[in-house]
Every structure is written in C-alpha cells, then in structure tokens.
Design an enzyme around this catalytic site. Structure first.
Site, PDB file in Angstrom:
ATOM      1  CD  GLU A   1      -2.688   1.069  -0.047  1.00  0.00           C
ATOM      2  OE1 GLU A   1      -3.444   0.143  -0.325  1.00  0.00           O
ATOM      3  OE2 GLU A   1      -2.490   2.033  -0.822  1.00  0.00           O
TER       4      GLU A   1
ATOM      5  CE  LYS B   1       4.711   0.987   2.118  1.00  0.00           C
ATOM      6  NZ  LYS B   1       3.425   0.662   2.645  1.00  0.00           N
TER       7      LYS B   1
ATOM      8  CB  CYS C   1       5.339   3.571   6.851  1.00  0.00           C
ATOM      9  SG  CYS C   1       3.857   2.577   6.696  1.00  0.00           S
TER      10      CYS C   1
HETATM   11  C1  UDX Z   1      -0.333  -1.839   9.580  1.00  0.00           C
HETATM   12  C2  UDX Z   1       1.183  -1.673   9.550  1.00  0.00           C
HETATM   13  O1  UDX Z   1       1.524  -0.629  10.443  1.00  0.00           O
HETATM   14  C3  UDX Z   1       1.693  -1.325   8.195  1.00  0.00           C
HETATM   15  O2  UDX Z   1       3.084  -1.453   8.128  1.00  0.00           O
HETATM   16  C4  UDX Z   1       1.165  -2.265   7.207  1.00  0.00           C
HETATM   17  O3  UDX Z   1       1.551  -1.837   5.936  1.00  0.00           O
HETATM   18  C5  UDX Z   1      -0.333  -2.439   7.323  1.00  0.00           C
HETATM   19  O4  UDX Z   1      -0.708  -2.758   8.640  1.00  0.00           O
HETATM   20  P1  UDX Z   1      -2.195  -0.076   9.938  1.00  0.00           P
HETATM   21  O5  UDX Z   1      -3.420  -0.510   9.237  1.00  0.00           O
HETATM   22  O6  UDX Z   1      -1.925   1.381   9.984  1.00  0.00           O
HETATM   23  O7  UDX Z   1      -0.907  -0.603   9.256  1.00  0.00           O
HETATM   24  O8  UDX Z   1      -2.122  -0.787  11.381  1.00  0.00           O
HETATM   25  P2  UDX Z   1      -3.182  -0.798  12.524  1.00  0.00           P
HETATM   26  O9  UDX Z   1      -4.004   0.437  12.456  1.00  0.00           O
HETATM   27  O10 UDX Z   1      -2.462  -1.163  13.766  1.00  0.00           O
HETATM   28  O11 UDX Z   1      -4.158  -1.991  12.122  1.00  0.00           O
HETATM   29  C6  UDX Z   1      -3.879  -3.335  12.215  1.00  0.00           C
HETATM   30  C7  UDX Z   1      -5.121  -4.059  12.727  1.00  0.00           C
HETATM   31  O12 UDX Z   1      -4.920  -5.459  12.658  1.00  0.00           O
HETATM   32  C8  UDX Z   1      -5.484  -3.747  14.178  1.00  0.00           C
HETATM   33  O13 UDX Z   1      -6.795  -3.244  14.233  1.00  0.00           O
HETATM   34  C9  UDX Z   1      -5.388  -5.107  14.886  1.00  0.00           C
HETATM   35  O14 UDX Z   1      -6.343  -5.275  15.897  1.00  0.00           O
HETATM   36  C10 UDX Z   1      -5.588  -6.074  13.740  1.00  0.00           C
HETATM   37  N1  UDX Z   1      -5.035  -7.404  13.983  1.00  0.00           N
HETATM   38  C11 UDX Z   1      -3.744  -7.554  14.337  1.00  0.00           C
HETATM   39  C12 UDX Z   1      -5.840  -8.511  13.805  1.00  0.00           C
HETATM   40  O15 UDX Z   1      -7.021  -8.405  13.505  1.00  0.00           O
HETATM   41  N2  UDX Z   1      -5.308  -9.756  13.976  1.00  0.00           N
HETATM   42  C13 UDX Z   1      -4.014  -9.946  14.351  1.00  0.00           C
HETATM   43  O16 UDX Z   1      -3.563 -11.085  14.490  1.00  0.00           O
HETATM   44  C14 UDX Z   1      -3.207  -8.809  14.535  1.00  0.00           C
HETATM   45  C1  UDX Z   2       4.070   7.261   4.052  1.00  0.00           C
HETATM   46  C2  UDX Z   2       4.229   7.202   2.527  1.00  0.00           C
HETATM   47  O1  UDX Z   2       4.095   8.526   1.974  1.00  0.00           O
HETATM   48  C3  UDX Z   2       3.198   6.275   1.942  1.00  0.00           C
HETATM   49  O2  UDX Z   2       3.398   6.142   0.531  1.00  0.00           O
HETATM   50  C4  UDX Z   2       3.314   4.911   2.599  1.00  0.00           C
HETATM   51  O3  UDX Z   2       2.299   4.054   2.139  1.00  0.00           O
HETATM   52  C5  UDX Z   2       3.208   5.035   4.100  1.00  0.00           C
HETATM   53  O4  UDX Z   2       4.170   5.956   4.591  1.00  0.00           O
HETATM   54  P1  UDX Z   2       2.445   8.489   5.759  1.00  0.00           P
HETATM   55  O5  UDX Z   2       3.424   8.053   6.794  1.00  0.00           O
HETATM   56  O6  UDX Z   2       1.011   8.233   5.981  1.00  0.00           O
HETATM   57  O7  UDX Z   2       2.813   7.831   4.346  1.00  0.00           O
HETATM   58  O8  UDX Z   2       2.583  10.076   5.556  1.00  0.00           O
HETATM   59  P2  UDX Z   2       3.577  11.034   4.738  1.00  0.00           P
HETATM   60  O9  UDX Z   2       2.756  12.055   4.085  1.00  0.00           O
HETATM   61  O10 UDX Z   2       4.525  10.291   3.894  1.00  0.00           O
HETATM   62  O11 UDX Z   2       4.355  11.778   5.911  1.00  0.00           O
HETATM   63  C6  UDX Z   2       5.295  11.090   6.745  1.00  0.00           C
HETATM   64  C7  UDX Z   2       5.971  12.063   7.671  1.00  0.00           C
HETATM   65  O12 UDX Z   2       6.848  12.914   6.957  1.00  0.00           O
HETATM   66  C8  UDX Z   2       5.013  12.994   8.417  1.00  0.00           C
HETATM   67  O13 UDX Z   2       5.427  13.103   9.756  1.00  0.00           O
HETATM   68  C9  UDX Z   2       5.160  14.296   7.672  1.00  0.00           C
HETATM   69  O14 UDX Z   2       4.862  15.418   8.476  1.00  0.00           O
HETATM   70  C10 UDX Z   2       6.622  14.267   7.291  1.00  0.00           C
HETATM   71  N1  UDX Z   2       6.949  15.106   6.122  1.00  0.00           N
HETATM   72  C11 UDX Z   2       6.409  14.829   4.897  1.00  0.00           C
HETATM   73  C12 UDX Z   2       7.832  16.172   6.265  1.00  0.00           C
HETATM   74  O15 UDX Z   2       8.346  16.434   7.365  1.00  0.00           O
HETATM   75  N2  UDX Z   2       8.147  16.921   5.156  1.00  0.00           N
HETATM   76  C13 UDX Z   2       7.630  16.672   3.931  1.00  0.00           C
HETATM   77  O16 UDX Z   2       7.976  17.397   2.980  1.00  0.00           O
HETATM   78  C14 UDX Z   2       6.724  15.592   3.799  1.00  0.00           C
END
Ligand code: UDX
Ligand code: UDX
Length: 473
Positions: A171, A226, A282
């Site tokens: 993603e 990724k 991430c």
């Molecule tokens: C997570 C990771 O942070 C990211 O690196 C990855 O790309 C996608 O999964 P995110 O969706 O942001 O991203 O995580 P989070 O909001 O913590 O959601 C994960 C969910 O999975 C939680 O709601 C958790 O309860 C659930 N989970 C986890 C299950 O249902 N079963 C499990 O065994 C473990």
């Molecule tokens: C990132 C990647 O952009 C996305 O493609 C991947 O799937 C997940 O990780 P995300 O972490 O949701 O997404 O947000 P992003 O907009 O990338 O910002 C990451 C961090 O960088 C934030 O704390 C943001 O404030 C900071 N940032 C971003 C800066 O400090 N300066 C910039 O110019 C851009």
C-alpha cells in the site's frame, strides 16, 4: 488455471489505518464484490459499525462518505474471522508489523508474529482456492514464509480443493490523503509468480485504475519496492532538515532553498518541507527493516547509509526540544508551554512515531508544564504515547519541578499563561491563528516556536512575540 479468476468475495484481516480505508474504496469501486473487514479487536469493529460516522476509528477526510455509501451493501466489518476467510476468494493481510522490541533483530527487524498467526488462520479456515495478498509492509521474502504455512494445509475439502497462491500488493497511501490516494493512485504494484492470481487482483483495481498504472513484478521486487519508496521519501525529509539546520546557522531560508532546488525537474518539488522530522507508522520501521536486511546480507556500509536517515530524524527532534529550552533562558522547569498539534501530520488522528512524542518527552524530562491541543487526538492516546497520565487540577497548582501535561480544549486555552507556543503539526486551523488576539494571553517575554513554518510570523512578531521558525536564519 486459465483466464481471470472471478473474485466475488474479499476478506481483509486487520481493520486499521490501511485495511479500513483500502477495503472501503475497493467496495465502493467494485459493487459486485462483497468485502468483509475482520479484526480481533471487538471495540475497533464496533467503532467501524457505529451509526455515528464521526466515531469511525480512523479519521481520514472523505472516509465517512465512502463508508456511508457501502456499509451494509457490500462492505462489512466483523470479528467472525474464520467465517469471512471461508467464504472469500481473496484474503488481504493487513495486520500490523511493528519493529521487534526483543530477541533477534530487536529495534530493527519487523515483528511478524501477527502475520504468521493470520497466515495460520487462513490456512485452517479456507475452504477452496484462495488468493492471499500481503498488504502489510513486510520484510523481503516474507511471502515465502506465508506460502510455506499455507502449502502445509493444502488438500481436498468438502467444498473443493484447498489451494493457495500468494501475492504482494503493498500500500502506498499516505494518511490524511488516503481516500484520494486510493481513488487515484500513482501506481498499483502487484508482485507474484502465478499469472492467474496476478490478473485476478489486477482486474479488481482495473475497475477504476488505468491499466498502465498497474505494475506487475516478481514478489521480491514488490516487497523491496515498498521499503525503497519509503526509504527514499524519508531520505528527502532528513536531507532537507539537515539543510534547514544549516540555514538556521546562516542567513539562508530553507523554504527558499527548497523552492530553488525543487524547480529542478530532476529533483522535483514534493517532500521538501523542513519540519520536526518524519513520524508515522512506516518510515522509521521500513528503513530499520532495510537496515536489518542489509546487515543480514553483509552490506554494512549500505546499512549505515540508510540508518543515518533515521538517526538524523531523531537528532532533528532533540535539536528542537533543546533549542526551546535554550531560548527560554536555559530552563523550562515549571514553565508552561502550549503545544499545538500532536498527530504525526495534519488530517489524521494517528500518533504512531509522531515527532511530538520525542519533543514533548524531552520537555517533560526538563520539568516543563505542557498544555497540548490537537483537534483529533484524544487525551487517552496522548497518555499512552507520553507514558504518563495528565495532571488533575490546574497546571500551575502543586508545582514540584516535575514535568506534567494536560490536554487543552482549544489553542486559546493552551496558550493562556504560557511562556511559549510550540507548533508541531500543520493543521490548517493553526495557519489561521489570530496572533494579535492570542499574544496578550501569554506571559511575556514569550516565544512562538514554529516547527512547521505555517504560522503568520510577521503578525506574531508585531504582536510582541519572539519567533523561531524551522530552517530560517
Ligand atoms: C499496519 C502496519 O503498520 C503497516 O506497516 C502495514 O503496511 C499495514 O498494517 P495499519 O493498518 O496502519 O498498518 O495498522 P493498525 O491500524 O495497527 O491496524 C492493524 C489491525 O490489525 C489492528 O486493528 C489489529 O487489531 C488487527 N489485527 C492484528 C488482527 O485483527 N489480527 C491480528 O492477528 C493482529
Ligand atoms: C508514508 C508514505 O508517503 C506512503 O506512501 C506509505 O504508504 C506510508 O508511509 P504516511 O506516513 O502516511 O505515508 O505520511 P507522509 O505524508 O509520507 O508523511 C510522513 C511524515 O513525513 C510525516 O510526519 C510528515 O509530516 C513528514 N513530512 C512529509 C515532512 O516532514 N516533510 C515533507 O515534505 C513531507
């Protein structure tokens, strides 16, 4: 198997920031596909099913409208994991993969226990041919682990022959813009070695994504792409923050430098905003993962190179807390500091790895009294992140030199009586702050520390505040 396998039913394990919005958009764009998002966490599923759309567990602009259109039609949220797997043609794994905190690779490698548990659950509950899609960001070669677990369970069942195929489909959405990123992605990446499964997933995205934006690679390239994309993006932030520090030491301005270099089409203008360093679930995790992989393969110079991006990020955050202390006459003990913004970026309620944790942590360690305002982050979440409960009673009561914090209900409440205002998240409402009205609320001499360079510095200065703005000499 020939032709494209028709997908009528999708299950997604993990109803988080990635699984929730991604499945909502798939359901929206593919009305003929039933999409069920499952999670172990009952409270989270209940929140996704909440009739009040402002109570969804993930805040993303536009997400509520998509959920309203699809929920109950072809988008379902449930804790009945086995049933959803059994009836699915395709299962997405979107569970969290945090950095390991103990054992081999602690601090760098990803903790794959939830991925493994999910794979075992899919192996046990599936009834016929099932395409398993890695959506979570995973270390390179994880697909092989998943495949090994699944293959051990292959065989005949009452509903057909149970077989599996594994794809990687990372993603790339960014939080805060998840819905628009999903609706109009720069690219969709599908890694795999079974053409029929690849085409089945491509056909799902093909319902709204132009064909030339759907890239197909082998599984390892997909997984590594990724990590590489996030490492390159994070590297730009550490690069611009390093130059910002040099700008502050000279008479340069990092925004002028960013505009000048960004105009070079080879460099490009995006991701050049200096700030309090990157946060989010991430960047740090994925780079550390890359570092771990490089060390594993004996590439220690490559590992050091990428590790420096993470180290510079931590340095930037400590640098900001240190300069706040320095400007406040070398001590913040007992001083009140208004912190505006706690989320790791604007338009999200996510606080994972937010710069606010390290910066507020340093200031609390120095004995500051923090009044924190964020439009979307709850006090409960702040307490978890800061590792301490908010102070009961008023901030200036019982002053002991211990760092304490409280949540403020508005920017105005946060700044009342403060010695300084520290802006950490670029929420739109902070750009509009009326400094003429706010400045008299502070205890002078007072400072505005703008770590995002979004406030009207001229208005703040003319209202009597001293101003530090990131990257400005
Ligand atoms: C997570 C990771 O942070 C990211 O690196 C990855 O790309 C996608 O999964 P995110 O969706 O942001 O991203 O995580 P989070 O909001 O913590 O959601 C994960 C969910 O999975 C939680 O709601 C958790 O309860 C659930 N989970 C986890 C299950 O249902 N079963 C499990 O065994 C473990
Ligand atoms: C990132 C990647 O952009 C996305 O493609 C991947 O799937 C997940 O990780 P995300 O972490 O949701 O997404 O947000 P992003 O907009 O990338 O910002 C990451 C961090 O960088 C934030 O704390 C943001 O404030 C900071 N940032 C971003 C800066 O400090 N300066 C910039 O110019 C851009």
């Amino acid at each position: 198997m020939s032709g494209v396998i028709p997908i009528r039913s999708i299950c997604c394990i993990g109803a988080g920031y990635v699984g929730g919005p991604t499945m909502a958009v798939i359901a929206d764009r593919c009305p003929g596909v039933q999409v069920t998002v499952v999670d172990l966490n009952q409270a989270r599923i209940d929140a996704w099913n909440s009739p009040d759309l402002s109570k969804l567990p993930v805040y993303e602009p536009g997400l509520d409208a998509v959920v309203e259109r699809c929920r109950g039609r072809n988008l379902h949220f449930s804790t009945a994991v086995d049933a959803a797997i059994a009836s699915a043609d395709m299962v997405f794994l979107s569970v969290n993969t945090p950095t390991k905190t103990r054992g081999v690779g602690a601090g760098q490698a990803s903790d794959l226990r939830w991925i493994e548990a999910s794979a075992r659950q899919v192996a046990a509950a599936a009834r016929a041919h099932t395409i398993v899609v890695e959506k979570s960001t995973l270390p390179v070669r994880t697909a092989e682990v998943i495949k090994t677990i699944l293959e051990a369970a292959e065989g005949d069942t009452p509903t057909g022959s149970k077989t599996f195929s594994v794809l990687s489909n990372p993603e790339f959405l960014a939080e805060g813009t998840a819905i628009s990123d999903l609706e109009a992605p720069d690219r969709v990446l599908i890694g795999g070695n079974d053409p029929a499964s690849i085409e089945a997933l491509a056909a799902i995205y093909g319902q709204w994504v132009p064909a030339e934006r759907i890239l197909r690679t082998n599984v390892w390239s997909s997984e590594l792409s990724k990590l590489t994309a996030n490492a390159f993006l994070a590297q730009r932030i550490s690069s611009i923050n390093s130059i910002g520090a040099l700008c502050e030491a000279t008479e340069a301005n990092v925004r002028e430098v960013a505009r000048a270099i960004g105009a070079d089409s080879r460099i490009g203008s995006k991701f050049l905003k200096a700030g309090p360093g990157f946060g989010g679930s991430c960047f740090q995790k994925d780079i550390l993962n890359l570092v771990y992989l490089c060390r594993h393969y004996g590439l220690s110079e490559v590992a050091d190179y990428w590790e420096a991006v993470v180290n510079l990020n931590a340095w930037q955050q400590h640098r900001i807390s240190a300069l706040v202390v320095r400007h406040l006459f070398g001590t913040v003990t007992g001083k009140r500091i208004a912190v505006l913004g706690f989320a790791f970026k604007a338009d999200t309620n996510d606080t994972r790895e937010t710069p606010a944790i390290r910066i507020c942590g340093d200031l609390l360690e120095e004995g500051a009294q923090l009044a924190i305002f964020d439009p979307k982050v709850t006090a409960e979440q702040m307490a978890v992140d800061l590792g301490r409960l908010p102070l009961q009673g008023s901030l200036t009561d019982g002053f002991s030199g211990e760092g304490v914090w409280q949540m403020a209900a508005s920017p105005r409440e946060a700044v009342a009586g403060a010695d300084a205002v520290l802006v950490l998240t670029e929420w739109e409402q902070f750009r509009q702050l009326d400094w003429q009205a706010l400045a008299p609320e502070l205890r002078h001499p007072a400072w505005l520390f703008d770590a995002r360079a979004i406030c009207d510095a001229t208005a703040a200065r003319s209202s009597g505040l001293k101003v530090w703005c990131v990257g400005e000499g």
